[in-house]
Design a protein around this motif. Structure first.
Motif, PDB file in Angstrom:
ATOM      1  N   SER A 273      -2.049   3.064  -3.309  1.00  0.00           N
ATOM      2  CA  SER A 273      -1.095   2.061  -2.814  1.00  0.00           C
ATOM      3  C   SER A 273      -1.235   1.845  -1.313  1.00  0.00           C
ATOM      4  O   SER A 273      -1.354   2.795  -0.539  1.00  0.00           O
ATOM      5  N   ASP A 274      -1.187   0.562  -0.931  1.00  0.00           N
ATOM      6  CA  ASP A 274      -1.161   0.196   0.495  1.00  0.00           C
ATOM      7  C   ASP A 274       0.253  -0.206   0.900  1.00  0.00           C
ATOM      8  O   ASP A 274       0.472  -0.751   1.967  1.00  0.00           O
ATOM      9  N   SER A 276       2.093  -2.452  -0.792  1.00  0.00           N
ATOM     10  CA  SER A 276       2.439  -3.796  -1.274  1.00  0.00           C
ATOM     11  C   SER A 276       3.677  -3.733  -2.164  1.00  0.00           C
ATOM     12  O   SER A 276       3.889  -2.745  -2.890  1.00  0.00           O
ATOM     13  N   TYR A 277       4.484  -4.770  -2.110  1.00  0.00           N
ATOM     14  CA  TYR A 277       5.687  -4.929  -2.943  1.00  0.00           C
ATOM     15  C   TYR A 277       6.686  -3.772  -2.768  1.00  0.00           C
ATOM     16  O   TYR A 277       7.442  -3.438  -3.682  1.00  0.00           O
ATOM     17  N   PHE A 287      -0.641  -1.674 -10.044  1.00  0.00           N
ATOM     18  CA  PHE A 287      -0.400  -3.028  -9.517  1.00  0.00           C
ATOM     19  C   PHE A 287      -1.183  -4.035 -10.360  1.00  0.00           C
ATOM     20  O   PHE A 287      -2.193  -3.674 -10.975  1.00  0.00           O
ATOM     21  N   LYS A 297      -8.629  -6.080  -6.040  1.00  0.00           N
ATOM     22  CA  LYS A 297      -7.741  -6.551  -4.960  1.00  0.00           C
ATOM     23  C   LYS A 297      -6.356  -6.716  -5.555  1.00  0.00           C
ATOM     24  O   LYS A 297      -6.219  -7.324  -6.632  1.00  0.00           O
ATOM     25  N   ILE A 298      -5.334  -6.169  -4.885  1.00  0.00           N
ATOM     26  CA  ILE A 298      -3.964  -6.330  -5.388  1.00  0.00           C
ATOM     27  C   ILE A 298      -3.559  -7.800  -5.268  1.00  0.00           C
ATOM     28  O   ILE A 298      -3.767  -8.420  -4.217  1.00  0.00           O
ATOM     29  N   GLN A 300      -1.398 -10.689  -4.419  1.00  0.00           N
ATOM     30  CA  GLN A 300      -0.309 -10.794  -3.421  1.00  0.00           C
ATOM     31  C   GLN A 300       0.544 -12.028  -3.689  1.00  0.00           C
ATOM     32  O   GLN A 300       0.107 -12.957  -4.366  1.00  0.00           O
ATOM     33  N   GLY A 301       1.740 -12.014  -3.153  1.00  0.00           N
ATOM     34  CA  GLY A 301       2.567 -13.219  -3.125  1.00  0.00           C
ATOM     35  C   GLY A 301       3.337 -13.515  -4.401  1.00  0.00           C
ATOM     36  O   GLY A 301       3.905 -14.596  -4.535  1.00  0.00           O
TER      37      GLY A 301
END
Ligand SMILES: NC(=O)C1=CN([C@@H]2O[C@H](COP(=O)(O)OP(=O)(O)OC[C@H]3O[C@@H](n4cnc5c(N)ncnc54)[C@H](O)[C@@H]3O)[C@@H](O)[C@H]2O)C=CC1
Ligand SMILES: O=C([O-])CC(=O)C(=O)O
Length: 334
Positions: A273-274, A276-277, A287, A297-298, A300-301
């Motif tokens: 995990s980086d 995100s969310y 993810f 790539k996770i 995003q958005g």
């Protein structure tokens, strides 16, 4: 035809491997043009059983399978491998949570991380299946510092496949017409199966699954609980944990990692995990990801409502607790 690649499966004498080895060897994962050398790791008492598995693989007469190396030595098993399916670990029994397996299993992933670090190709793709899969994958990565963190993953694809099948049955379409269901967080009963962004393909055009079903209560309750508890339901019925479906999910996960995801579609993978969310950093968290050129790539958005955020936070908290428990176990065993 390409040069053979080396692929290791651990727990090779066990029940998941019994289905998985056939899928890999007939080209379901790495493609019909990719010959393979299979390395099979299990523990010394299982070497007799493993000999039987090797005989059966030979008797399948599969053209892509060039040779098989059965061993109880991790140094041999992980030598020059391009892909590693880490299945070997104790399964849970009725009444246990997967987290209860930490004490029995975490040390395996320390030892195997170290052996991967010394022996595997530096671009090896590692899939941890053995439970508790996310935390085991985190431990494995920590003990393999020369291999990028991005190369370690945990399996939540079985949860994704289960979720997809539940949504398909609810909408009344074949399972292949459902996509973009998400599994967030831990492969445990705190996971969050999320169909908010799921798509239904109806006669070539895609619509939102939730809009199609119009039953928010089902999505937030029955659907979530059914998927969260599906592993336990299989154990209660079979008296053994899921094996055929786990093998299929492991094959799906690794195939997508090597071959990529179709445009506009994503799959769920436990990855480092980086944050995100709002997920905690430095745990292996599931993810939605897209994959291109063997790199994930996770996504995003995505819009996250309050219910979803609460569920994501809850499963993240469990992963932080498991991380602490795992390192306590490891330091007590040093
Ligand atoms: N992530 C997921 O979605 C799923 C994970 N699992 C997990 O996968 C694991 C394996 O399940 P099964 O194949 O059903 O279990 P199994 O008991 O049939 O086979 C496990 C095999 O691993 C071997 N093993 C134990 N320690 C080992 C070590 N240090 N090195 C190499 N091999 C070792 C055992 O000797 C045995 O042959 C379990 O931890 C289970 O909970 C199962 C289903 C789904
Ligand atoms: O439930 C278990 O212990 C085995 C597993 O991980 C699953 O079936 O999802």
């Amino acid at each position: 035809m390409a040069e053979p690649i080396k692929v290791v499966v651990t727990g090779a004498a066990g029940q998941i491997a019994y289905s998985l080895l056939y899928m890999i060897s007939k080209g379901d994962v790495f493609g019909q043009d990719q010959p393979l050398v299979l390395h099979l790791l299990d523990i010394p008492p299982m070497m007799g059983v493993l000999e039987g598995v090797v005989m059966e693989l030979m008797d399948c007469a599969l053209p892509l399978l060039r040779s098989v190396v059965p061993t109880a030595d991790p140094e041999v098993a992980f030598k020059d491998v391009s892909a590693a399916f880490l299945v070997g670990a104790m399964p849970r029994k009725q009444g246990m949570e997967r987290r209860d397996l930490l004490a029995a299993n975490v040390k395996i992933f320390q030892v195997q991380g170290e052996a991967l670090d010394r022996n595997a190709k530096k671009d090896v793709k590692v899939l941890v299946v053995g439970n508790p899969a996310n935390t085991n994958a985190m431990v494995c990565s920590r003990f393999a510092p020369s291999i990028p963190k991005e190369n370690f993953s945990a399996m939540t694809r079985l949860d994704q496949n289960r979720a997809q099948a539940q949504v398909a049955a609810k909408v009344g379409v074949p399972v292949g017409d459902i996509s973009n269901v998400i599994i967030w967080g831990n492969h445990s009963s705190t996971q969050y199966p999320d169909a908010t962004h799921a798509l239904v393909n109806k006669n070539g055009s895609e619509t939102n699954a939730a809009a199609e079903v119009k039953d928010d209560c089902w999505f937030k309750n029955v659907f979530v609980e059914t998927v969260q508890k599906r592993g336990a339901s299989v154990i209660a019925a079979r008296k053994m944990s899921s094996a055929m479906s786990a093998a299929k999910a492991a094959a799906d996960h690794m195939k997508d990692w090597f071959m990529g995801t179709p445009k506009g579609k994503f799959v769920s993978m436990g990855v480092m995990s980086d944050g995100s969310y709002g997920a905690p950093k430095d745990v292996i968290f599931s993810f939605p990801v897209t994959i291109e050129n063997c790199k994930w790539k996770i996504v995003q958005g995505l819009e996250i409502d309050d219910f979803s955020q609460k569920m994501i936070n809850n499963t993240g908290k469990e992963l932080e607790e498991e991380r602490t428990e795992a390192f306590n176990i490891i330091s007590n065993k040093l």
